[in-house]
Design a protein around this motif. Structure first.
Motif, PDB file in Angstrom:
ATOM      1  N   ALA A  55       0.556  -1.010   0.032  1.00 50.44           N
ATOM      2  CA  ALA A  55       0.203  -0.183   0.080  1.00 50.44           C
ATOM      3  C   ALA A  55       1.186   1.182  -0.211  1.00 50.44           C
ATOM      4  CB  ALA A  55      -1.041  -0.211   1.040  1.00 50.44           C
ATOM      5  N   THR A  56       0.178   2.282  -1.074  1.00 48.21           N
ATOM      6  CA  THR A  56       1.175   3.668  -0.940  1.00 48.21           C
ATOM      7  C   THR A  56      -0.156   4.534  -0.831  1.00 48.21           C
ATOM      8  OG1 THR A  56       0.953   4.088  -3.161  1.00 48.21           O
ATOM      9  CG2 THR A  56       2.758   2.892  -2.996  1.00 48.21           C
ATOM     10  N   ALA A  57       0.609   5.677  -0.701  1.00 50.63           N
ATOM     11  CA  ALA A  57      -0.247   7.057  -0.378  1.00 50.63           C
ATOM     12  C   ALA A  57      -1.000   7.204  -1.581  1.00 50.63           C
ATOM     13  CB  ALA A  57       1.017   7.605  -0.256  1.00 50.63           C
ATOM     14  N   SER A  58       0.047   7.192  -2.934  1.00 49.98           N
ATOM     15  CA  SER A  58      -1.174   7.486  -4.164  1.00 49.98           C
ATOM     16  C   SER A  58      -1.919   6.199  -4.201  1.00 49.98           C
ATOM     17  CB  SER A  58      -0.090   7.971  -4.845  1.00 49.98           C
ATOM     18  OG  SER A  58       0.757   6.707  -5.407  1.00 49.98           O
ATOM     19  N   GLY A  59      -1.684   5.429  -3.602  1.00 43.47           N
ATOM     20  CA  GLY A  59      -2.380   4.009  -4.173  1.00 43.47           C
ATOM     21  C   GLY A  59      -2.280   2.952  -5.564  1.00 43.47           C
ATOM     22  N   VAL A  60      -0.529   4.250  -6.047  1.00 42.42           N
ATOM     23  CA  VAL A  60       0.028   3.506  -6.984  1.00 42.42           C
ATOM     24  C   VAL A  60       1.303   2.838  -6.780  1.00 42.42           C
ATOM     25  CG1 VAL A  60      -1.225   4.544  -8.488  1.00 42.42           C
ATOM     26  CG2 VAL A  60       0.530   5.100  -7.988  1.00 42.42           C
ATOM     27  N   VAL A  61       1.681   2.311  -7.623  1.00 47.64           N
ATOM     28  CA  VAL A  61       3.486   2.158  -8.044  1.00 47.64           C
ATOM     29  C   VAL A  61       3.401   1.946  -8.829  1.00 47.64           C
ATOM     30  CG1 VAL A  61       3.208  -0.622  -8.304  1.00 47.64           C
ATOM     31  CG2 VAL A  61       4.792  -0.168  -6.410  1.00 47.64           C
ATOM     32  N   ASN A  62       4.929   1.972  -9.385  1.00 50.10           N
ATOM     33  CA  ASN A  62       5.967   2.564 -10.644  1.00 50.10           C
ATOM     34  C   ASN A  62       6.900   1.201 -10.270  1.00 50.10           C
ATOM     35  OD1 ASN A  62       4.617   4.475 -10.591  1.00 50.10           O
ATOM     36  ND2 ASN A  62       5.682   6.085  -9.628  1.00 50.10           N
ATOM     37  N   SER A  63       7.300   1.169 -11.569  1.00 52.60           N
ATOM     38  CA  SER A  63       8.049  -0.131 -11.634  1.00 52.60           C
ATOM     39  C   SER A  63       8.810   0.556 -13.059  1.00 52.60           C
ATOM     40  CB  SER A  63       7.040  -0.783 -12.504  1.00 52.60           C
ATOM     41  OG  SER A  63       6.170  -1.769 -11.682  1.00 52.60           O
ATOM     42  N   PRO A  64       9.857  -0.364 -13.258  1.00 56.65           N
ATOM     43  CA  PRO A  64      10.948   0.191 -14.311  1.00 56.65           C
ATOM     44  C   PRO A  64      10.266  -0.490 -15.879  1.00 56.65           C
ATOM     45  CG  PRO A  64      12.201  -0.671 -12.299  1.00 56.65           C
ATOM     46  CD  PRO A  64      10.875  -0.611 -12.384  1.00 56.65           C
ATOM     47  N   ALA A  65      11.004   0.087 -16.479  1.00 57.06           N
ATOM     48  CA  ALA A  65       9.973   0.042 -17.919  1.00 57.06           C
ATOM     49  C   ALA A  65      10.794   0.313 -19.007  1.00 57.06           C
ATOM     50  CB  ALA A  65       8.488   0.672 -18.389  1.00 57.06           C
ATOM     51  N   GLY A  66      12.083   0.242 -18.460  1.00 57.89           N
ATOM     52  CA  GLY A  66      13.026   0.384 -19.731  1.00 57.89           C
ATOM     53  C   GLY A  66      13.529   2.084 -19.862  1.00 57.89           C
ATOM     54  N   VAL A  67      14.085   2.137 -20.680  1.00 56.18           N
ATOM     55  CA  VAL A  67      14.919   3.657 -20.715  1.00 56.18           C
ATOM     56  C   VAL A  67      15.079   5.033 -21.887  1.00 56.18           C
ATOM     57  CG1 VAL A  67      17.048   2.649 -21.730  1.00 56.18           C
ATOM     58  CG2 VAL A  67      17.726   4.449 -20.723  1.00 56.18           C
ATOM     59  N   ALA A  68      14.797   5.894 -21.794  1.00 57.28           N
ATOM     60  CA  ALA A  68      14.833   6.760 -22.923  1.00 57.28           C
ATOM     61  C   ALA A  68      15.966   7.437 -23.155  1.00 57.28           C
ATOM     62  CB  ALA A  68      13.502   7.571 -22.939  1.00 57.28           C
ATOM     63  N   ALA A  69      16.136   7.724 -25.014  1.00 61.06           N
ATOM     64  CA  ALA A  69      17.554   8.914 -24.751  1.00 61.06           C
ATOM     65  C   ALA A  69      17.104  10.263 -25.497  1.00 61.06           C
ATOM     66  CB  ALA A  69      18.016   8.103 -25.988  1.00 61.06           C
ATOM     67  N   ASP A  70      17.406  11.458 -24.963  1.00 56.73           N
ATOM     68  CA  ASP A  70      17.377  12.746 -25.118  1.00 56.73           C
ATOM     69  C   ASP A  70      18.698  12.928 -25.786  1.00 56.73           C
ATOM     70  OD1 ASP A  70      16.696  15.333 -26.615  1.00 56.73           O
ATOM     71  OD2 ASP A  70      16.258  15.746 -24.553  1.00 56.73           O
ATOM     72  N   SER A  71      18.530  12.871 -27.713  1.00 63.02           N
ATOM     73  CA  SER A  71      19.734  12.751 -28.639  1.00 63.02           C
ATOM     74  C   SER A  71      19.794  14.135 -29.305  1.00 63.02           C
ATOM     75  CB  SER A  71      19.841  11.721 -28.940  1.00 63.02           C
ATOM     76  OG  SER A  71      18.905  11.872 -30.709  1.00 63.02           O
ATOM     77  N   SER A  72      19.423  15.377 -28.407  1.00 66.36           N
ATOM     78  CA  SER A  72      19.205  16.542 -29.234  1.00 66.36           C
ATOM     79  C   SER A  72      20.194  17.532 -28.791  1.00 66.36           C
ATOM     80  CB  SER A  72      17.938  17.135 -29.050  1.00 66.36           C
ATOM     81  OG  SER A  72      17.230  17.317 -27.230  1.00 66.36           O
ATOM     82  N   LEU A  73      21.024  16.834 -27.671  1.00 64.83           N
ATOM     83  CA  LEU A  73      21.512  18.586 -26.529  1.00 64.83           C
ATOM     84  C   LEU A  73      22.749  18.384 -26.387  1.00 64.83           C
ATOM     85  CD1 LEU A  73      20.776  16.522 -23.070  1.00 64.83           C
ATOM     86  CD2 LEU A  73      19.457  18.624 -23.749  1.00 64.83           C
ATOM     87  N   HIS A  74      23.435  19.488 -26.755  1.00 63.10           N
ATOM     88  CA  HIS A  74      24.816  19.701 -27.358  1.00 63.10           C
ATOM     89  C   HIS A  74      25.871  20.122 -26.011  1.00 63.10           C
ATOM     90  CE1 HIS A  74      22.821  19.309 -31.073  1.00 63.10           C
ATOM     91  NE2 HIS A  74      24.311  18.964 -31.382  1.00 63.10           N
ATOM     92  N   VAL A  75      27.168  19.994 -26.364  1.00 66.86           N
ATOM     93  CA  VAL A  75      28.086  20.446 -25.600  1.00 66.86           C
ATOM     94  C   VAL A  75      28.585  21.933 -26.415  1.00 66.86           C
ATOM     95  CG1 VAL A  75      30.416  20.211 -23.656  1.00 66.86           C
ATOM     96  CG2 VAL A  75      28.757  18.552 -24.095  1.00 66.86           C
ATOM     97  N   PHE A  76      28.011  23.407 -25.293  1.00 69.06           N
ATOM     98  CA  PHE A  76      28.773  24.197 -26.176  1.00 69.06           C
ATOM     99  C   PHE A  76      29.386  25.205 -25.058  1.00 69.06           C
ATOM    100  CE2 PHE A  76      24.586  23.690 -27.522  1.00 69.06           C
ATOM    101  CZ  PHE A  76      24.822  24.947 -28.975  1.00 69.06           C
TER     102      PHE A  76
END
Length: 257
Positions: A55-76
């Motif tokens: 039981a949690t305060a929100s009533g939900v539990v989060n489970s890992p589902a993978g990974v995402a990548a943001d490839s739009s970033l640059h080092v200036f």
């Protein structure tokens, strides 16, 4: 069981993006003013109703589902300035940008490179976009001089003093992570609410201009090769995860028989 395949697939996609960005960095390590790309990884989560024993305060539990990548970033970070002797080469000694005129209304920034005089007589970047300062060069100008503080002058035949034809300013975004590459060393600000400051070169830490110089890329070959090996190993690990999932699925199917 399907979660294993999904997590492995997201990992493969994310690591492939990282490999592609690293390969692009290596390919452009000799491109003037090129800024290396980086990948930001984030964890994907799924939400489900919490079981009675969790039981949690929100009533939900989060489970890992993978990974995402943001490839739009640059080092200036600034690259090394190298002298070229070409008076139309322009570099920035510091962290600022030169603003270009844009038909779309978006703030378009340029880190510097080879200037040219467009067909309309205005100084322009290599992609053909004129500088936002709209500096018109006389058709009979014998040369152009750009001072470190942004004053632009043209040398006119039979005229003793050079002619002042404009002045450049530098633009400094509050957060360079909001810059999106448009190619040819040009960047656009997608979020127009981003705070942008403008200043004359040499003032307010805006940097100065360097005529006859070219900025080297900020790519380090050794760093990119290390990153490439790490991403390739991570890719292989995710591929193994998918393979294990397939083996487990085959065992499960065998038990049904």
């Amino acid at each position: 069981m399907n979660n294993v395949f999904y997590i492995g697939a997201t990992g493969l996609n994310a690591q492939q993006s990282a490999v592609d960005i690293t390969a692009n960095n290596i390919a452009n390590m000799n491109t003037p003013a090129f800024k290396r790309g980086v990948v930001s990884f984030s964890e994907l989560l799924t939400s489900a109703a919490a079981p009675l024993n969790r039981a949690t305060a929100s009533g939900v539990v989060n489970s890992p589902a993978g990974v995402a990548a943001d490839s739009s970033l640059h080092v200036f970070t600034a690259g090394e300035l190298r002298t070229t002797g070409n008076p139309l080469d322009l570099a920035i000694h510091g962290d600022g940008f030169i603003e270009l005129a844009s038909d779309s209304g978006q703030t378009t920034l340029w880190r510097g490179g080879v200037l040219h005089v467009g067909a309309d007589g205005y100084l322009a970047a290599p992609n053909g976009a004129p500088l936002k300062a709209m500096i018109s060069v006389p058709h009979d100008a014998a040369g152009i001089t750009i001072s470190p503080t942004g004053q632009v002058q043209a040398t006119i035949p039979n005229q003793a003093e050079p002619l002042n034809i404009g002045e450049l300013e530098l633009v400094m975004p509050a957060d360079t992570r909001a810059l999106q590459s448009a190619g040819d060393g040009v960047y656009k600000i997608q979020d127009e609410s981003l705070v942008v400051s403008r200043a004359k070169p040499g003032e307010d830490n805006a940097g100065t201009l360097a005529q006859g110089f070219s900025e080297a890329s900020n790519v380090s070959l050794s760093d990119e090769l290390i990153s490439l090996m790490l991403y390739q190993r991570a890719y292989a690990s995710n591929a193994r995860l998918v393979q294990v999932g397939d083996e487990l699925m085959a065992l499960a199917n065998g038990l049904k028989r």
